[in-house]
Structures are given as structure tokens and as C-alpha cells.
Design an enzyme around this catalytic site. Sequence first.
Site, PDB file in Angstrom:
ATOM      1  N   ARG A 176       0.838  -1.205   0.000  1.00  0.00           N
ATOM      2  CA  ARG A 176       0.000   0.000   0.000  1.00  0.00           C
ATOM      3  C   ARG A 176       0.871   1.253   0.000  1.00  0.00           C
ATOM      4  O   ARG A 176       0.564   2.231  -0.693  1.00  0.00           O
ATOM      5  CB  ARG A 176      -0.946  -0.002   1.205  1.00  0.00           C
ATOM      6  CG  ARG A 176      -2.036  -1.067   1.117  1.00  0.00           C
ATOM      7  CD  ARG A 176      -3.010  -0.977   2.266  1.00  0.00           C
ATOM      8  NE  ARG A 176      -3.865   0.210   2.190  1.00  0.00           N
ATOM      9  CZ  ARG A 176      -4.676   0.614   3.166  1.00  0.00           C
ATOM     10  NH1 ARG A 176      -4.718  -0.051   4.303  1.00  0.00           N
ATOM     11  NH2 ARG A 176      -5.416   1.682   3.003  1.00  0.00           N
ATOM     12  N   CYS A 234      -1.294   5.846   9.109  1.00  0.00           N
ATOM     13  CA  CYS A 234      -1.597   4.574   8.442  1.00  0.00           C
ATOM     14  C   CYS A 234      -2.703   4.848   7.457  1.00  0.00           C
ATOM     15  O   CYS A 234      -2.707   5.890   6.806  1.00  0.00           O
ATOM     16  CB  CYS A 234      -1.950   3.498   9.461  1.00  0.00           C
ATOM     17  SG  CYS A 234      -3.370   3.908  10.505  1.00  0.00           S
TER      18      CYS A 234
END
Length: 287
Positions: A176, A234
Site C-alpha cells: 500500500r 496509516c
Amino acid sequence: MNTLVDVSWLKERMTSGDPLVLLDVRWALGDPHGHEHYLKEHIPGALYVDLPTELAAPADPKRGRHPLPALTRLQESARNWGIRNNDVVVAYDDSGNMAAARLWWLLRYAGFPNVFLLDGGLAAWKGAGFPLEGGDKQSLPGDVTLADGALPVIDAAEASRWHQSGVLLDARAGERYRGEIEPVDPRAGHIPGAVSAPAMGNLDGDGRFLSAARLKDRFAGLGVGPGSPVAVYCGSGVTAAHEVAALEIAGITAALFPGSFSEWSNNPDNKVATGPEPGETDESPAV
């Protein structure tokens, strides 16, 4: 300040008669069945905490997928969990404390110091051969008083320039960060200048946190040195809390960017970097 307790400590505390509030925070991205898992089996006496509704405000593109809850709402939830001002609170889950760390961080942010993570979580409890129970549990209301601001946070503007004088860590999985996949947010990649530091790297093969020395070495390898200003994000501010906990174990204080990449990527004015390095930038607009 201690961050962790182990299952032997918890077992002894449960039989000592000393104040204890035990909270089960089972949640994972893509698994909406945390309460069902809890009802099937949990550590005796634990209350279930629903992360999306009790540990977050409703999703908002300007604030991210899991915005911080209002203080009044968090205090109401904490009292519903039975917390009193002098209690000891222990949180756990079944995913290496990736979800439970959100509760740990929120209570610490709100000025409640006596909250800990159960190292190894439910798996460690089972592995020790300790009993489980099923069904639901209610608690008598508590009277805890909370306040904002006991832990540092940053906003998007600060995140954009953090790398200029400190280290900005991205706690998501490496794919990611690199922009190879993005299952939930509008753009793939990372905040320019951020360093990839997947939260799973804080754990050993049994889902327990690495030792303080090993965590210190890990973060030193990512550029976190003595006195380095450190901030973490995050996807939505959940696993970033796990990284803040790991940094605390290593003796390092870190700020959290609550909106994280879900907030960042929804703003078309924010650049997004792709690839394995902090500064490889793809200036494609948000979609």
C-alpha cells in the site's frame, strides 16, 4: 510508563480482587464480524468494544475513515465500559493488538494512564491454556473523567512537512505504501517524504511485541535517532496507534496523524508519492 501486560499478570489480576476493566476490541479491515467472534469466545469478564462506532466518529472525507470521537462521546463509552478513575484497563484483540492499540491510544490521549495492551492478545491467553467464555457481558456504569491532549497529534499540514525536520512513518503494509494496491482509499501511494514502516514488523511470529531493544534497533534502521521528531500515520489512524505503542516500548515518543492517508488522499491538493522511496511523486489527481 508500561505499555504491555502478559497473560500471567492478567490471570493473577483477575483473581486478586483489584480493580480491572478488560476490553475485547476485535476488529479488522474487511471483517465486520468482531462481535460475533466475541460472542463465540472471549477472555472471561471481557466487554466487547465496537471500534467503528465507539472508538471513531462517522467517516468524513475531510477527516478520514475513522476520525477521533468527540471527547464527550469517548467519555460516555468509557463509562459504559465501567471505567472508574483509578481502574486498570487492559485491552486485547486477536490480531496482534492492531485494533486494541486504538483503544489504548485513545484512553492515553484522553489522560487516562492506567491502560495496557495484553501482549499476544487472545492467542497468548489460549496458548497458556486459560479458560474462555461465550455470550455477552454488561458492566455497572463507571464515572471516569477524560480530557483531551495528553498525547501528541499532527494535522495534514504538519504531515506534509514533517520529513523536513523529523521522521514520518507509514504503518501500512508495504504494497500500500508503494502504491501497488489500495483497497479502500481514493488514491494509491504514500505521503511524500514518509518512510515505510509496516506495523506488522513490530511483532514476532507469535503476535507479541518485539523486545524494547529490538524495536529500538528497528526504528533506528528507519532513521529514528535520539531526539528525532517522529510522527506516524496509516490508512485511517488505527494501526498507526500500534506503531505509537511500539515506539513507546522502544522509549520513543511519537505523534499520530489521526486522519492518516484516508484524509490525505481525499484532498486533491495533496500530492501522493508512489514506489519504494519516500520522495517518488505521482501528482495524479484524486478520483
